[in-house]
Write an enzyme that holds these catalytic residues in place. Structure first.
Site, PDB file in Angstrom:
ATOM      1  N   HIS A  26       0.823  -1.225   0.000  1.00 19.92           N
ATOM      2  CA  HIS A  26       0.000   0.000   0.000  1.00 19.92           C
ATOM      3  C   HIS A  26       0.848   1.263   0.000  1.00 19.92           C
ATOM      4  CE1 HIS A  26      -4.017  -1.855   0.879  1.00 19.92           C
ATOM      5  NE2 HIS A  26      -3.198  -2.883   1.043  1.00 19.92           N
ATOM      6  N   ASP A  39       3.655   9.241  -0.718  1.00 28.32           N
ATOM      7  CA  ASP A  39       2.431   8.568  -0.291  1.00 28.32           C
ATOM      8  C   ASP A  39       2.075   7.520  -1.341  1.00 28.32           C
ATOM      9  OD1 ASP A  39       0.095   8.013   1.108  1.00 28.32           O
ATOM     10  OD2 ASP A  39      -0.420  10.123   1.382  1.00 28.32           O
TER      11      ASP A  39
HETATM   12  O1  F6P Z   1      -1.519   2.366   4.415  1.00 28.74           O
HETATM   13  C1  F6P Z   1      -0.434   2.346   5.248  1.00 28.74           C
HETATM   14  C2  F6P Z   1      -0.733   1.846   6.639  1.00 28.74           C
HETATM   15  O2  F6P Z   1       0.429   1.607   7.311  1.00 28.74           O
HETATM   16  C3  F6P Z   1      -1.564   0.595   6.699  1.00 28.74           C
HETATM   17  O3  F6P Z   1      -0.834  -0.598   6.557  1.00 28.74           O
HETATM   18  C4  F6P Z   1      -2.192   0.731   8.033  1.00 28.74           C
HETATM   19  O4  F6P Z   1      -3.373   0.027   8.126  1.00 28.74           O
HETATM   20  C5  F6P Z   1      -2.440   2.230   8.148  1.00 28.74           C
HETATM   21  O5  F6P Z   1      -1.424   2.818   7.390  1.00 28.74           O
HETATM   22  C6  F6P Z   1      -2.468   2.757   9.581  1.00 28.74           C
HETATM   23  O6  F6P Z   1      -1.243   2.543  10.239  1.00 28.74           O
HETATM   24  P1  F6P Z   1      -1.134   1.806  11.637  1.00 28.74           P
HETATM   25  O7  F6P Z   1      -1.739   0.451  11.480  1.00 28.74           O
HETATM   26  O8  F6P Z   1       0.338   1.752  11.919  1.00 28.74           O
HETATM   27  O9  F6P Z   1      -1.903   2.630  12.607  1.00 28.74           O
END
Ligand code: F6P
Length: 469
Positions: free
Chosen positions: A164, A373
Site C-alpha cells: 500500500h 504517499d
Molecule cells: O496504508 C499504510 C498503513 O500503514 C496501513 O498498513 C495501516 O493500516 C495504516 O497505514 C495505519 O497505520 P497503523 O496500522 O500503523 O496505525
C-alpha cells in the site's frame, strides 16, 4: 491453535479492520486507522472471506469471531513484539525507508528478529484458516515475508501480495541489511501488486540485480521456472457508498452546521491525515500562515481546518512531528488570530465516516500535500463527496493519487512558495474551471473504484498464466 472455519478467501493484514475501543466500554469495536481498512473492508464483505490481523490491544480470547458480519481471526502480539516488530522494524525502519527517507530509518537486528517471528505467526494462522486451494491476499510492508512462508506451508494456494505504500528506488532499498530476505519473501507470491508502475519497476530491477532473476516485462522468472508477476494496481475507494452517504440529509445538514460554526462565508481549507511526518502537515499550515502575514488571505475570509488523527504515538519521530505541528499551530493562531477568528482549527482526533463526509462537503479547498504517499485515499474521498462538482483539490505530485487526479492543483510540497500559489489559485478559481476539474476527477474515481481494483487484482491472481500487460 484454536479451531477456525476454513475459508476459500483469506485477507492477511497487520491490523484487523476493527480496533478494540480502550474507552469506557471494553466490548466496543471501532474502525482501525488508515486507508488500507477503508479500501479492503468492502472487498472482504463481497468475498465472504476471513481477515487475519492484530486487534490493536490484548484480548481475552484469540479465537475467530465476527463483528458486523466480518469474520476475523485475531493475532496476538506481546508488548516486546509491538515494540520491535510494529513500532521498530515496521515503523522505525521500513516506513521511513520506503517513504524516501523523509525521516532517517534505524536498523536494529532485534527488530528484524521480531519481524521474522511475527511474520511467521501470521503465515501460520493464514495457512491454518485457508481451505484447500484457497486464495490468500497478504497486505503491506509489515508482512513482506509472509508470501514465501505461506508458500512453504501451503503450496496449493494462490498467493497475492499488495504493497500500500511506495516501493523505494534501488539506491534506497539497498541500505536495508535484510534486503535479499525481503525480496525473497515477496517472491513467494504469484502476483505482487504496487500502487504505481514505478514501484513495480523498482522491484523487478532489484530482483534482477540482487537475486539474478530475469524478468520479461512484468513477469519475473525464478530458478525453478515459477513465474511471479509484478504490476501496478492503483487502489481506490467505495465511490458509490461514500457518495450515497454524502447525499444523506443528515450529512448535508452537518456540513451546513460546520460552515456556520466556522463563520458562514469564510472559505474553508481542509487537511485530513494520520499524524505522520510524511504528510507535510506543518509545511502546508506554514504556507497558509504566510498568506495571512502577506495580506493575501484575511482571517475574516478564510480558515484552515486540520484533522490529524493520532498515529503510532510511541514512536519517537511521531512524538516529534506532533510537537512540531502543534508549536506551529499555536504560533500561527497566537500571532495572527483575533477573538472569534482563529486561522487554524487543529483537531487531534479521528471521526466517524459521517462527520468526515460532512467536513469534505463543507471544505472549499482540500489540501493533500504528502512528501511521499502510496496513493492517498483522502484525496479520492474528497472528490467523491463533491457531488455538486464544486470544490478544489490541492494535491502533492508525490502522492500516488496524482497519477489519476490530474485536474487537481498539483504541488511540490517541498516548495512553500509553490504551495502558497496553488492554495491561493484554488481559493480564487473561477467556478466553471473548478466544475470542469471536479467532473473529470469524479469520473476517474467513479470508473476506477475499489471494486474494479479488487477485481483486477484478483482476476489476474486467479489466472495462473498471468497475461502480460
Ligand atoms: O496504508 C499504510 C498503513 O500503514 C496501513 O498498513 C495501516 O493500516 C495504516 O497505514 C495505519 O497505520 P497503523 O496500522 O500503523 O496505525
Amino acid at each position: 491453535m484454536a479451531e477456525t472455519s476454513k475459508s476459500p478467501f483469506v485477507v492477511v493484514a497487520n491490523r484487523l479492520p476493527v480496533d478494540r475501543d480502550t474507552g469506557d466500554d471494553a466490548a466496543q469495536w471501532r474502525a482501525s486507522p488508515g486507508g488500507l481498512v477503508t479500501a479492503l473492508e468492502p472487498v472482504l464483505r463481497q468475498h465472504d472471506g476471513i481477515w487475519v490481523g492484530w486487534p490493536g490491544s490484548a484480548l481475552d480470547d484469540y479465537g475467530q469471531f465476527e463483528v458486523d458480519g466480518l469474520k476475523l481471526l485475531p493475532i496476538e502480539l506481546s508488548s516486546d513484539e509491538i515494540e520491535n516488530y510494529y513500532e521498530g522494524m515496521s515503523n522505525g525502519t521500513l516506513w521511513p525507508l520506503y517513504h524516501d527517507v523523509v525521516a532517517k530509518p534505524a536498523f536494529h537486528r532485534e527488530w528484524w528478529d521480531a519481524y521474522e517471528q511475527v511474520n511467521r505467526r501470521f503465515a501460520e494462522a493464514a495457512a491454518h484458516s485457508a481451505a484447500p486451494d484457497a486464495v490468500v491476499w497478504v497486505h503491506d510492508y509489515q508482512l513482506q515475508l509472509v508470501p514465501a512462508m505461506l508458500r512453504e506451508l501451503r503450496p496449493d494456494m494462490r498467493i497475492g501480495f499488495f504493497l500500500h505504500i511506495p516501493f523505494p528506488p534501488t539506491e534506497l532499498f539497498k541500505q536495508l541489511p535484510w534486503r535479499n530476505q525481503i525480496l525473497e519473501g515477496l517472491l513467494g507470491a504469484d502476483l505482487v501488486g504496487f500502487q504505481r508502475p514505478g514501484g513495480a519497476a523498482n522491484f523487478a530491477r532489484l530482483v534482477r540485480l540482487r537475486l539474478g532473476h530475469k524478468n520479461h516485462r512484468d513477469r519475473i522468472v525464478l530458478d525453478n521456472g515459477r513465474e511471479v508477476c509484478a504490476r501496478a494496481y492503483p487502489i481506490s475507494i467505495d465511490f458509490a457508498s461514500l457518495e450515497k452517504l454524502a447525499r444523506t440529509p443528515g450529512v448535508r445538514q452537518r456540513a451546513d452546521e460546520i460552515r456556520a460554526e466556522l463563520g458562514g462565508t469564510r472559505k474553508i481549507f481542509l487537511g485530513v491525515d494520520r499524524l505522520d511526518y510524511t504528510k507535510g502537515i506543518r509545511q502546508r499550515l506554514r504556507a497558509f500562515g504566510e498568506l495571512i502575514v502577506d495580506g493575501l488571505i484575511d482571517v475574516d475570509d478564510a480558515v484552515f481546518v486540520q484533522v490529524a488523527s493520532p498515529s503510532r504515538e510511541r514512536v519517537q519521530q511521531y512524538v516529534e512531528v506532533r510537537h512540531d505541528i502543534e508549536r506551529w499551530v499555536g504560533r500561527i493562531n497566537g500571532d495572527l488570530g483575533r477573538i472569534g477568528r482563529q486561522p487554524i482549527h487543529y483537531l487531534h482526533s479521528s471521526y466517524p465516516r459521517e462527520e468526515m463526509a460532512a467536513l469534505f462537503q463543507a471544505a472549499d479547498v482540500m489540501v493533500v500535500t504528502p512528501f511521499a504517499d502510496g496513493m492517498n485515499l483522502v484525496a479520492k474521498e474528497y472528490v467523491t463527496c463533491r457531488y455538486g462538482n464544486d470544490g478544489a483539490l490541492v494535491l502533492s505530485e508525490f502522492a500516488g493519487a496524482a497519477d489519476e487526479l490530474k485536474q487537481a492543483f498539483l504541488v511540490n510540497p517541498h516548495d512553500i512558495n509553490g504551495m502558497r500559489e496553488a492554495m491561493l489559485a484554488a481559493m480564487r478559481a473561477d467556478p466553471h474551471d473548478l466544475s470542469r476539474r471536479m467532473r473529470a476527477m469524479r469520473k476517474q474515481v467513479r470508473e476506477n473504484d475499489i471494486d474494479s481494483w479488487a477485481k483486477n487484482f484478483l482476476s489476474d491472481l486467479a489466472g495462473r498464466e498471468l497475461a502480460s500487460a
